[in-house]
Write an enzyme that holds these catalytic residues in place. Structure first.
Site, mmCIF file in Angstrom:
data_model
loop_
_atom_site.group_PDB
_atom_site.id
_atom_site.type_symbol
_atom_site.label_atom_id
_atom_site.label_comp_id
_atom_site.label_asym_id
_atom_site.label_seq_id
_atom_site.Cartn_x
_atom_site.Cartn_y
_atom_site.Cartn_z
ATOM 1 N N ASP A 99 14.648 -0.138 4.822
ATOM 2 C CA ASP A 99 13.660 -0.889 5.631
ATOM 3 C C ASP A 99 13.686 -0.488 7.109
ATOM 4 O O ASP A 99 12.648 -0.500 7.783
ATOM 5 C CB ASP A 99 13.797 -2.417 5.466
ATOM 6 C CG ASP A 99 15.212 -2.935 5.674
ATOM 7 O OD1 ASP A 99 16.142 -2.121 5.826
ATOM 8 O OD2 ASP A 99 15.387 -4.175 5.675
ATOM 9 N N LYS B 229 23.825 -8.790 0.866
ATOM 10 C CA LYS B 229 22.957 -9.953 1.048
ATOM 11 C C LYS B 229 22.945 -10.899 -0.163
ATOM 12 O O LYS B 229 21.907 -11.474 -0.505
ATOM 13 C CB LYS B 229 21.525 -9.518 1.370
ATOM 14 C CG LYS B 229 21.415 -8.740 2.673
ATOM 15 C CD LYS B 229 20.029 -8.250 2.971
ATOM 16 C CE LYS B 229 19.699 -6.984 2.235
ATOM 17 N NZ LYS B 229 18.581 -6.232 2.801
HETATM 18 C C1 BGC Z 1 21.566 -3.501 3.930
HETATM 19 C C2 BGC Z 1 20.705 -2.495 4.674
HETATM 20 C C3 BGC Z 1 19.414 -3.148 5.133
HETATM 21 C C4 BGC Z 1 19.700 -4.416 5.903
HETATM 22 C C5 BGC Z 1 18.457 -5.124 6.392
HETATM 23 C C6 BGC Z 1 21.732 -4.767 4.739
HETATM 24 O O1 BGC Z 1 22.416 -5.730 3.979
HETATM 25 O O2 BGC Z 1 22.838 -2.951 3.644
HETATM 26 O O3 BGC Z 1 20.421 -1.379 3.871
HETATM 27 O O4 BGC Z 1 18.699 -2.249 5.921
HETATM 28 O O5 BGC Z 1 20.458 -5.303 5.097
HETATM 29 O O6 BGC Z 1 17.615 -5.472 5.358
#
Ligand code: BGC
Length: 493
Positions: free
Chosen positions: A230, A195
């Site tokens: 999450d 992200k």
């Molecule tokens: C992460 C996950 C997370 C998801 C939603 C992804 O980029 O790898 O661990 O649950 O984003 O937040």
């Protein structure tokens, strides 16, 4: 910026818009040039199409990748991470617990006084703090110091409504929404950032240790009792109210899903006993890639990203990326001369167009698409007439339809895998999929496309049993509940 009591979902499905505000605006006369745009649009629609056979392939491939990931570590794109959460909240949990949630452009702190079956959630308070962008690219110490100091400030405001028996430490459920190889319920190694985070010095380290060290530097005497993704927090939070919740999905800045798995189907599970015979698996489905319908805009965006070749499902369906894909298509259309002679500089700025912007444009029902015109102009510098606006809405819809339908196929893949192992226990009764995240919450077209795909894949009868339900902010309470379940103190629940 600190927002007290505000919705955590707001702003969670986008990256902050980052262009400098003083970019010169080039005026662009927009001709209606259907001739040059048509082939680009046709190709885009063709390449983004998600007919039923393709969705079916994605669902089957998701189920197959889940099995391969459960068989052996590294067996597929899906990491299928053990959460060490073997029992879900019962409703009997009592006491004061904190939750700390780090996963996107904000972090959240929350405290909750749990009152057991009768009183349930007696009181809850939270604060949301946006993370300065430089911290997303800084050092691990700086990021965790910032978080610990936010937690410290929040803890100091604890009022008399909250009660902790003397001599006990405040316990925290730490929701950390990145891929973590859990080593126990309260420890786990960060595999990689996603992200858009690129913090140095955290990958390969125990994130609970990173937080503990920062809390020590702040002289903050609290203890992490549960480290959860999450999705896992959302599943626990939703399950607190509804026993039929079996799957949780996040569709926000990033995306992921977790579900309740039978331990006897997990070949790679060694030396981990679960008295319940069940455990929650964090799929990390954002890394899925098999058979996705991708375009040159996706591959260009991927090449330019900080994690090329990774998180392809996430880059196709989640909030961080949908606006950027649309921007890339619009740039191509502008370069073809279809929007006029010059290209506004803003339109060339990566991530300037965010998913909330394309959602806002798609909510414009006016005859002249006035809101589309002004959003487009304000954000990208493009001046548009009605036919240009219609094209823009069509581009948004194409990209969002693909995203929503693929997300739906992913959900069906998980349910299908569960049903194959427990005939009738998923499709033969009410099964709830708890959903959270700003993209799901704030983008009605996306939600509808997702539901349509689920219904098409499962058929009307079975899909009546599959309830896709928004579980707003469940992950904070869920993490606090898991902190309660894993408390080091004796509780009478
Ligand atoms: C992460 C996950 C997370 C998801 C939603 C992804 O980029 O790898 O661990 O649950 O984003 O937040």
């Amino acid at each position: 910026m600190s927002v007290v009591g505000a919705s955590p979902a707001v702003g969670l499905f986008c990256v902050p818009r980052s262009p400098p505000s003083n970019i010169p605006r080039f005026r662009m006369a927009v001709r209606s040039s259907a001739v040059s745009v048509a082939p680009i649009l046709t190709k885009l629609k063709h390449e983004c199409a998600t007919p039923l056979p393709l969705l079916r392939h994605v669902a089957d491939a998701m189920a197959a990748d889940m099995r391969a990931g459960l068989a052996v570590d590294g067996g597929s794109d899906l990491k299928m991470i053990l959460s060490y959460v073997d029992s879900l909240p019962t409703g009997n949990e009592k006491g004061l617990f904190y939750a700390l949630d780090l996963g996107g452009t904000n972090f959240r702190v929350l405290r909750v006084q749990l009152g057991g079956k009768e009183e349930r959630v007696i009181d809850t308070e939270f604060e949301q703090v946006s993370i300065p962008q430089e911290l997303m690219f800084g050092t691990s110490e700086d990021l965790f110091d910032f978080i610990a100091s936010g937690l410290d400030k929040f803890a100091q405001k604890e009022g008399e409504k909250f009660y902790l028996p003397p001599g006990r430490k405040r316990e925290i459920g730490f929701t950390f929404s990145f891929p973590v190889r859990q080593t126990s319920i309260d420890s786990g190694i960060l595999i990689k950032w996603t992200k858009g985070f690129a913090v140095s010095g955290t990958a390969g380290r125990d994130v609970v240790a990173c937080l503990n060290e920062a809390m020590e530097r702040q002289r903050l005497d609290m203890r992490v009792s549960a480290l959860v993704n999450d999705t896992v927090g959302t599943l626990a939070g939703a399950r607190y109210w509804d026993d039929d919740v079996m799957v949780a999905v996040i569709l926000g800045t990033g995306t992921n899903a977790c579900y309740v798995e039978r331990t006897d189907t997990i070949a790679k599970l060694q030396g981990h006993d679960s008295s319940s015979g069940r455990t929650i698996i964090n799929t990390e489905w954002g890394a899925f890639s098999n058979g996705l319908p991708l375009t040159v805009f996706d591959s260009d965006m991927d090449d330019a990203s900080i994690n090329p070749g990774e998180q392809i499902f996430e880059k196709t369906i989640s909030g961080m990326y949908l606006g950027e894909i649309v921007r890339r298509v619009l740039l191509k259309i502008a370069e073809a001369g279809a929007f006029g002679d010059s290209i506004p500089e803003k339109l060339s700025t990566p991530f300037v167009l965010r998913t909330p912007d394309i959602s806002a444009m798609q909510q414009d029902n006016s005859d002249d698409l006035k809101a589309v015109g002004s959003i487009l102009y304000d954000i990208t510098g493009v001046e548009s007439n009605l036919s240009a606006r219609k094209i823009v809405v069509e581009v948004c819809d194409t990209v969002v339809k693909r995203g929503g339908r693929l997300a739906g196929a992913g959900i069906v893949g998980i349910l299908q895998k569960m049903e194959e192992d427990s005939q009738g226990l998923i499709f033969g009764k009410r099964t709830v999929v708890a959903m959270d995240g700003g993209l799901y919450e704030h983008y009605p077209q996306y939600r509808r496309y997702l539901q349509d795909a689920v219904t098409e894949l499962l058929g009307l009868e079975i899909s009546k049993n599959v309830i896709i339900e928004h579980s707003k902010d469940g992950s904070g309470i869920g993490a606090a509940l898991l902190a309660a379940a894993n408390s080091k103190y004796e509780h009478d629940f």
